[in-house]
Design an enzyme around this catalytic site. Structure first.
Site, PDB file in Angstrom:
ATOM      1  N   GLU A 250       5.045 -33.062   1.054  1.00 18.70           N
ATOM      2  CA  GLU A 250       4.099 -32.225   0.068  1.00 18.70           C
ATOM      3  C   GLU A 250       3.672 -33.104  -1.024  1.00 18.70           C
ATOM      4  O   GLU A 250       2.453 -33.082  -1.201  1.00 18.70           O
ATOM      5  CB  GLU A 250       5.025 -31.049  -0.474  1.00 18.70           C
ATOM      6  CG  GLU A 250       5.638 -30.218   0.434  1.00 18.70           C
ATOM      7  CD  GLU A 250       7.150 -30.402   0.525  1.00 18.70           C
ATOM      8  OE1 GLU A 250       7.969 -29.304   0.609  1.00 18.70           O
ATOM      9  OE2 GLU A 250       7.476 -31.677   0.843  1.00 18.70           O
TER      10      GLU A 250
ATOM     11  N   CYS B 260      11.715 -28.185  -1.483  1.00 18.00           N
ATOM     12  CA  CYS B 260      12.702 -28.202  -2.272  1.00 18.00           C
ATOM     13  C   CYS B 260      12.407 -27.688  -3.873  1.00 18.00           C
ATOM     14  O   CYS B 260      11.213 -27.773  -4.352  1.00 18.00           O
ATOM     15  CB  CYS B 260      13.391 -29.370  -2.279  1.00 18.00           C
ATOM     16  SG  CYS B 260      12.362 -30.685  -3.257  1.00 18.00           S
TER      17      CYS B 260
ATOM     18  N   ARG C 169      18.370 -41.237  22.346  1.00 18.92           N
ATOM     19  CA  ARG C 169      19.088 -42.215  21.490  1.00 18.92           C
ATOM     20  C   ARG C 169      18.129 -42.611  20.498  1.00 18.92           C
ATOM     21  O   ARG C 169      18.838 -42.700  19.271  1.00 18.92           O
ATOM     22  CB  ARG C 169      19.459 -43.550  22.444  1.00 18.92           C
ATOM     23  CG  ARG C 169      20.245 -43.431  23.335  1.00 18.92           C
ATOM     24  CD  ARG C 169      20.694 -44.844  24.165  1.00 18.92           C
ATOM     25  NE  ARG C 169      21.816 -44.693  25.079  1.00 18.92           N
ATOM     26  CZ  ARG C 169      21.912 -45.712  25.889  1.00 18.92           C
ATOM     27  NH1 ARG C 169      21.594 -47.020  25.819  1.00 18.92           N
ATOM     28  NH2 ARG C 169      22.862 -45.299  26.870  1.00 18.92           N
TER      29      ARG C 169
ATOM     30  N   THR D 175      34.493 -45.321  29.920  1.00 14.81           N
ATOM     31  CA  THR D 175      33.095 -45.636  30.229  1.00 14.81           C
ATOM     32  C   THR D 175      32.908 -46.963  29.784  1.00 14.81           C
ATOM     33  O   THR D 175      31.960 -47.606  30.669  1.00 14.81           O
ATOM     34  CB  THR D 175      32.046 -44.812  29.353  1.00 14.81           C
ATOM     35  OG1 THR D 175      32.302 -43.395  29.658  1.00 14.81           O
ATOM     36  CG2 THR D 175      30.662 -45.011  29.637  1.00 14.81           C
TER      37      THR D 175
ATOM     38  N   ASP E  32      31.312 -49.051  33.167  1.00 16.70           N
ATOM     39  CA  ASP E  32      30.054 -49.443  33.284  1.00 16.70           C
ATOM     40  C   ASP E  32      29.731 -50.563  32.414  1.00 16.70           C
ATOM     41  O   ASP E  32      28.534 -51.026  32.618  1.00 16.70           O
ATOM     42  CB  ASP E  32      29.320 -48.229  32.755  1.00 16.70           C
ATOM     43  CG  ASP E  32      29.342 -47.279  33.615  1.00 16.70           C
ATOM     44  OD1 ASP E  32      29.720 -47.122  34.873  1.00 16.70           O
ATOM     45  OD2 ASP E  32      29.242 -45.816  33.252  1.00 16.70           O
TER      46      ASP E  32
ATOM     47  N   ARG F 259      16.555 -48.506  23.222  1.00 15.90           N
ATOM     48  CA  ARG F 259      15.647 -49.390  23.969  1.00 15.90           C
ATOM     49  C   ARG F 259      14.193 -48.566  24.225  1.00 15.90           C
ATOM     50  O   ARG F 259      13.373 -48.963  24.898  1.00 15.90           O
ATOM     51  CB  ARG F 259      16.090 -49.936  25.271  1.00 15.90           C
ATOM     52  CG  ARG F 259      17.206 -50.622  24.964  1.00 15.90           C
ATOM     53  CD  ARG F 259      17.599 -51.423  26.510  1.00 15.90           C
ATOM     54  NE  ARG F 259      18.255 -50.473  27.321  1.00 15.90           N
ATOM     55  CZ  ARG F 259      19.467 -50.050  27.423  1.00 15.90           C
ATOM     56  NH1 ARG F 259      20.433 -50.388  26.376  1.00 15.90           N
ATOM     57  NH2 ARG F 259      19.929 -49.230  28.348  1.00 15.90           N
TER      58      ARG F 259
ATOM     59  N   SER G  62      41.863 -45.177  22.084  1.00 12.05           N
ATOM     60  CA  SER G  62      43.299 -44.676  21.407  1.00 12.05           C
ATOM     61  C   SER G  62      44.019 -46.050  21.459  1.00 12.05           C
ATOM     62  O   SER G  62      44.936 -46.328  20.557  1.00 12.05           O
ATOM     63  CB  SER G  62      44.032 -43.556  22.459  1.00 12.05           C
ATOM     64  OG  SER G  62      43.174 -42.413  22.275  1.00 12.05           O
TER      65      SER G  62
ATOM     66  N   ASN H 228      34.151 -35.582  27.890  1.00 13.22           N
ATOM     67  CA  ASN H 228      33.324 -34.481  28.036  1.00 13.22           C
ATOM     68  C   ASN H 228      33.965 -33.063  28.224  1.00 13.22           C
ATOM     69  O   ASN H 228      33.381 -32.125  27.407  1.00 13.22           O
ATOM     70  CB  ASN H 228      32.863 -34.347  29.581  1.00 13.22           C
ATOM     71  CG  ASN H 228      31.281 -35.581  29.526  1.00 13.22           C
ATOM     72  OD1 ASN H 228      30.963 -36.041  28.582  1.00 13.22           O
ATOM     73  ND2 ASN H 228      30.986 -35.688  30.736  1.00 13.22           N
TER      74      ASN H 228
END
Length: 376
Positions: free
Chosen positions: A57, A84, A198, A210, A214, A221, A237, A313
């Site tokens: 604003e 606000c 992302r 993971t 992978d 990116r 863990s 998941n």
């Protein structure tokens, strides 16, 4: 054009401006504003960028005052979030709108911030301005889901991304995939859409399984602007993350590992390589997800994108931590021996108001599981 149609027209323009704040407004909301003079001509536009301090604003008013002068009196402001009415890093936007002599303010939605929550619009009405709330409300709320969750509960909005086959598989069976090498379920267009997710997030999270399978970089990116680097989060863990994995090799205080291990030698080795290590009290020998979210909320993480495997998941959904799911589905079938997206869920997950998009030959399905916005 009647007033209702005009309100929608200019609010959509305000939403376009607000989207310019994605990636640069966090931990504040992305907000856009359009100001018309009393003749209905656009005289000012603005959006919020955190580093520039001014709210949308105020940015729009500065331009409007230069262009309109006295014609600003009795004009209208269209803003995607309620102005606000409190002093934070800047002064109250409601007071700035009143001082400019505007006659009407149209807001897409109330502010979920308990310090505002309707107070800004009340202040405008008390000062004699005409007000309206609710124009393009669903679009405005979609834009700031992360802010709505964080400002009320001091936890990030959790967006779960899963790339899977028609039969719900996320990787081939053991022995069919070389460890440390990525295995793409979806097409290039779908993977580009993940980069957009992302970019919109403050942090992205994986589990150590993971990382071992992978060896991801987990970087943004997209090539689009962002104010803060994407935080890369790993739940580990037992501190199994290899010191020569891509996340460790590229760590520059943007990789945070949560563990329940007290292996000081391993912790020191990770920290010496630029990895932040947070040790939390264990829950059933696992990293407690709720405490991870609390920690990330304290760091101003509004949106957390999860790109986890089967176990996490399932734990995230079963624990009620997920706010929105975004599934990328590839038209292929791997069979029951392949790795499932979920295992051991005791209750069915039903998605309502599903948003469907197509990327090449793949589909994306997105649905809100719990609404972060207050009623009203």
């Amino acid at each position: 054009m009647n007033t209702q149609d005009q309100d929608v027209l200019w609010m959509r323009r305000a939403l376009e401006l607000a989207r310019r704040g994605i990636g640069v407004s966090s931990p504040n909301p992305a907000v856009g504003c359009v100001i018309l003079d009393r003749a209905g001509q656009v005289v000012g536009e603005g959006w919020h960028e955190y580093a520039l301090r001014d709210h949308a604003e105020v940015a729009a008013l500065r331009i409007a005052k230069e262009h309109a002068g006295e014609r600003l009196k009795g004009g209208t402001a269209y803003v995607t979030l309620e102005p606000c009415n409190h002093t934070g890093r800047t002064g109250p936007c409601s007071e700035a709108l009143i001082a400019a002599g505007l006659g009407r303010v149209v807001a897409a939605t109330i502010d979920p911030n308990p310090a505002v929550a309707g107070g800004g619009m009340r202040r405008l009405r008390d000062a004699g301005l005409e007000t309206s709330v609710g124009v393009c409300q669903s679009e405005a709320r979609r834009l700031n889901e992360g802010f709505a969750r964080w400002i009320q509960h001091q936890r990030p909005f959790v967006l779960m991304k899963v790339a899977m086959t028609l039969d719900g598989r996320i990787a081939p069976q053991a022995g069919k995939h070389a460890p440390g090498e990525p295995y793409w379920i979806t097409c290039e267009e779908a993977r580009a859409a993940v980069q957009t997710l992302r970019w919109q997030a403050d942090a992205a999270m994986v589990g150590v399984d993971t990382v071992l399978a992978d060896d991801p970089l987990l970087t943004d990116r997209s090539g689009m602007r962002r104010r803060r680097p994407l935080l890369r989060i790993v739940l580990d863990s037992a501190l199994r993350m290899p010191l020569d994995c891509k996340l460790v090799k590229t760590a520059a205080d943007d990789v945070v590992l949560f563990t329940v291990s007290s292996d000081q030698e391993r912790i020191a080795a990770l920290r010496s390589r630029g990895v932040q290590v947070e040790t939390l009290p264990a829950e059933a020998r696992r990293v407690p997800i709720g405490k991870v979210l609390d920690k990330l909320g304290q760091e101003g993480v509004l949106m957390l994108l999860t790109e986890t495997g089967t176990r996490l998941n399932t734990a995230l959904l079963a624990g009620g931590f997920v706010d929105r799911v975004h599934f990328f589905v590839s038209p292929q079938i791997m069979g029951s021996d392949a790795v499932p997206a979920f295992r051991g869920m005791t209750e069915a997950l039903r998605m309502a108001q599903v948003e469907v998009e197509r990327y090449g030959n793949d589909l994306s399905l997105s649905s809100l599981l719990r609404d972060p916005w207050p009623l009203g």
